[in-house]
Design a protein around this motif. Structure first.
Motif, PDB file in Angstrom:
ATOM      1  N   ALA A 169       0.830  -1.200   0.000  1.00  0.00           N
ATOM      2  CA  ALA A 169       0.000   0.000   0.000  1.00  0.00           C
ATOM      3  C   ALA A 169       0.866   1.252   0.000  1.00  0.00           C
ATOM      4  N   LYS A 170       0.431   2.238  -0.745  1.00  0.00           N
ATOM      5  CA  LYS A 170       1.183   3.486  -0.874  1.00  0.00           C
ATOM      6  C   LYS A 170       0.255   4.671  -0.668  1.00  0.00           C
ATOM      7  N   GLY A 171       0.858   5.835  -0.576  1.00  0.00           N
ATOM      8  CA  GLY A 171       0.097   7.079  -0.523  1.00  0.00           C
ATOM      9  C   GLY A 171      -0.745   7.212   0.726  1.00  0.00           C
ATOM     10  N   GLU A 172      -1.934   7.779   0.558  1.00  0.00           N
ATOM     11  CA  GLU A 172      -2.812   8.064   1.691  1.00  0.00           C
ATOM     12  C   GLU A 172      -3.223   6.797   2.426  1.00  0.00           C
ATOM     13  N   ARG A 174      -1.530   4.130   2.887  1.00  0.00           N
ATOM     14  CA  ARG A 174      -0.433   3.687   3.741  1.00  0.00           C
ATOM     15  C   ARG A 174      -0.292   4.577   4.966  1.00  0.00           C
ATOM     16  N   THR A 175      -0.392   5.877   4.811  1.00  0.00           N
ATOM     17  CA  THR A 175      -0.183   6.797   5.932  1.00  0.00           C
ATOM     18  C   THR A 175      -1.296   6.716   6.967  1.00  0.00           C
ATOM     19  N   LYS A 176      -2.484   6.296   6.582  1.00  0.00           N
ATOM     20  CA  LYS A 176      -3.598   6.220   7.525  1.00  0.00           C
ATOM     21  C   LYS A 176      -3.416   5.124   8.559  1.00  0.00           C
ATOM     22  N   PHE A 177      -2.528   4.148   8.295  1.00  0.00           N
ATOM     23  CA  PHE A 177      -2.371   3.015   9.184  1.00  0.00           C
ATOM     24  C   PHE A 177      -1.058   3.028   9.950  1.00  0.00           C
ATOM     25  N   GLU A 179       2.967   2.973  11.008  1.00  0.00           N
ATOM     26  CA  GLU A 179       4.134   2.170  10.637  1.00  0.00           C
ATOM     27  C   GLU A 179       4.222   0.869  11.420  1.00  0.00           C
ATOM     28  N   GLU A 180       3.145   0.471  12.129  1.00  0.00           N
ATOM     29  CA  GLU A 180       3.225  -0.739  12.950  1.00  0.00           C
ATOM     30  C   GLU A 180       3.463  -1.994  12.108  1.00  0.00           C
ATOM     31  N   ASP A 181       2.732  -2.122  11.050  1.00  0.00           N
ATOM     32  CA  ASP A 181       2.857  -3.308  10.207  1.00  0.00           C
ATOM     33  C   ASP A 181       2.671  -2.883   8.759  1.00  0.00           C
ATOM     34  N   GLU A 182       3.435  -3.535   7.871  1.00  0.00           N
ATOM     35  CA  GLU A 182       3.344  -3.198   6.453  1.00  0.00           C
ATOM     36  C   GLU A 182       1.978  -3.604   5.903  1.00  0.00           C
ATOM     37  N   LEU A 183       1.305  -2.667   5.255  1.00  0.00           N
ATOM     38  CA  LEU A 183      -0.014  -2.912   4.697  1.00  0.00           C
ATOM     39  C   LEU A 183       0.141  -3.367   3.252  1.00  0.00           C
ATOM     40  N   VAL A 184      -0.549  -4.456   2.889  1.00  0.00           N
ATOM     41  CA  VAL A 184      -0.408  -5.067   1.581  1.00  0.00           C
ATOM     42  C   VAL A 184      -1.777  -5.123   0.905  1.00  0.00           C
ATOM     43  N   ALA A 185      -1.788  -4.831  -0.390  1.00  0.00           N
ATOM     44  CA  ALA A 185      -3.004  -4.970  -1.182  1.00  0.00           C
ATOM     45  C   ALA A 185      -3.070  -6.391  -1.730  1.00  0.00           C
ATOM     46  N   VAL A 186      -4.183  -7.083  -1.465  1.00  0.00           N
ATOM     47  CA  VAL A 186      -4.368  -8.447  -1.954  1.00  0.00           C
ATOM     48  C   VAL A 186      -5.686  -8.510  -2.728  1.00  0.00           C
ATOM     49  N   PHE A 187      -5.697  -9.375  -3.728  1.00  0.00           N
ATOM     50  CA  PHE A 187      -6.877  -9.575  -4.547  1.00  0.00           C
ATOM     51  C   PHE A 187      -7.448 -10.952  -4.249  1.00  0.00           C
ATOM     52  N   VAL A 188      -8.718 -11.005  -3.863  1.00  0.00           N
ATOM     53  CA  VAL A 188      -9.400 -12.258  -3.559  1.00  0.00           C
ATOM     54  C   VAL A 188     -10.275 -12.617  -4.752  1.00  0.00           C
ATOM     55  N   PRO A 189      -9.907 -13.618  -5.538  1.00  0.00           N
ATOM     56  CA  PRO A 189     -10.691 -13.967  -6.733  1.00  0.00           C
ATOM     57  C   PRO A 189     -11.923 -14.771  -6.378  1.00  0.00           C
ATOM     58  N   THR A 190     -12.881 -14.768  -7.283  1.00  0.00           N
ATOM     59  CA  THR A 190     -14.091 -15.562  -7.116  1.00  0.00           C
ATOM     60  C   THR A 190     -14.012 -16.820  -7.973  1.00  0.00           C
ATOM     61  N   THR A 191     -14.837 -17.786  -7.638  1.00  0.00           N
ATOM     62  CA  THR A 191     -14.899 -19.062  -8.356  1.00  0.00           C
ATOM     63  C   THR A 191     -16.207 -19.130  -9.146  1.00  0.00           C
ATOM     64  N   PHE A 201      -7.031  -4.653   1.831  1.00  0.00           N
ATOM     65  CA  PHE A 201      -5.755  -4.174   2.361  1.00  0.00           C
ATOM     66  C   PHE A 201      -5.575  -4.793   3.743  1.00  0.00           C
ATOM     67  N   LEU A 202      -4.531  -5.607   3.898  1.00  0.00           N
ATOM     68  CA  LEU A 202      -4.305  -6.347   5.130  1.00  0.00           C
ATOM     69  C   LEU A 202      -2.863  -6.181   5.594  1.00  0.00           C
ATOM     70  N   PRO A 203      -2.629  -6.269   6.900  1.00  0.00           N
ATOM     71  CA  PRO A 203      -1.240  -6.303   7.386  1.00  0.00           C
ATOM     72  C   PRO A 203      -0.542  -7.561   6.875  1.00  0.00           C
ATOM     73  N   ARG A 204       0.713  -7.424   6.544  1.00  0.00           N
ATOM     74  CA  ARG A 204       1.445  -8.577   6.010  1.00  0.00           C
ATOM     75  C   ARG A 204       1.502  -9.730   7.003  1.00  0.00           C
ATOM     76  N   SER A 205       1.457  -9.433   8.303  1.00  0.00           N
ATOM     77  CA  SER A 205       1.532 -10.492   9.305  1.00  0.00           C
ATOM     78  C   SER A 205       0.310 -11.396   9.288  1.00  0.00           C
ATOM     79  N   GLU A 206      -0.799 -10.961   8.686  1.00  0.00           N
ATOM     80  CA  GLU A 206      -2.012 -11.765   8.638  1.00  0.00           C
ATOM     81  C   GLU A 206      -2.072 -12.657   7.399  1.00  0.00           C
TER      82      GLU A 206
END
Length: 237
Positions: A169-172, A174-177, A179-191, A201-206
């Motif tokens: 995650a970048k820009g606004e 990223r700044t809203k969350f 620096e505790e944990d890196e925020l990552v954008a993930v795509f959840v596809p459908t079947t 947008f989820l913390p990388r630790s999750e």
């Protein structure tokens, strides 16, 4: 063991003719279906490209018309010849030429000028920029492509879904969350259609990273969990 006991041992039931035919039929479907669907898709796409490209080719350069006239000039009959795939060859050559020009100084300058003109058009700008991002994601090797497959708890705790890691995650966002944990954008596809889904947008630790490739994870999603990496669906007799 006595001879009488051997005589009383029940024999395994014989598989009937219908069961054997059913097993052979299902095995044949497993073999034929992927080949048939793949050939059908190729044939359909080639025909679609031909129908889109060939109208732009002048009549005197149309291979179908040229060969038809050639055959009719040497014989007395009437012919109707059609070459499937000529449009694909023309499209490939045209794309290579355009790409070669676009890599040069003049091509890059012209593209920048053309994109500035497009940015001034409200509706056209949105359509062009969206299509450009999709094309770059699908065809170009850039940071915008999916890097890795993972598992996330979605849509509730204790329920897991396959997702694809997109970008950090970048820009606004990223700044809203902080620096505790890196925020990552993930795509959840459908079947069974993985082109639609949800952006989270989820913390990388999750995230639980998977060893399987993005392509293998996509196959798992499309097959609704039936096809796993290095695994083939089996037909029971």
């Amino acid at each position: 063991m006595r001879i009488e006991d051997l005589a009383e041992t029940p024999k395994p039931p014989r598989i009937g003719l219908f069961a054997r035919l059913r097993s052979s039929f299902l095995t044949g479907i497993v073999v034929i279906a992927p080949i048939g669907v793949t050939l059908w898709l190729i044939w359909t796409v080639v025909g679609w490209i031909d129908g889109w490209v060939l109208p732009f080719v002048p009549d005197r350069w149309q291979p179908d018309l040229y060969l038809t006239r050639l055959l009719e000039s040497y014989t007395d009959g009437e012919y109707s010849v059609h070459f499937r795939g000529v449009g694909v060859v023309i499209f490939l050559v045209f794309s290579i030429v355009v790409g070669w020009i676009a890599k040069g100084f003049l091509g890059r300058s012209f593209l920048r000028w053309a994109e500035r003109q497009v940015d001034r058009m409200p509706v056209v700008r949105s359509v062009y920029n969206g299509l450009k991002q999709i094309a770059e994601t699908v065809f170009a090797k850039s940071d915008s492509s999916f890097d890795q497959a993972c598992m996330i708890e979605y849509p509730r705790k204790g329920s897991w879904a396959i997702a694809f890691i997109s970008t950090t995650a970048k820009g606004e966002i990223r700044t809203k969350f902080g620096e505790e944990d890196e925020l990552v954008a993930v795509f959840v596809p459908t079947t069974p259609n993985p082109t639609s889904g949800f952006l989270l947008f989820l913390p990388r630790s999750e995230l639980k990273l998977l060893d399987m490739s993005v392509e293998e994870a996509a196959k798992l999603v499309i097959s609704a969990g039936l096809v796993y990496p290095d695994d083939k669906p089996k037909i029971s007799s």
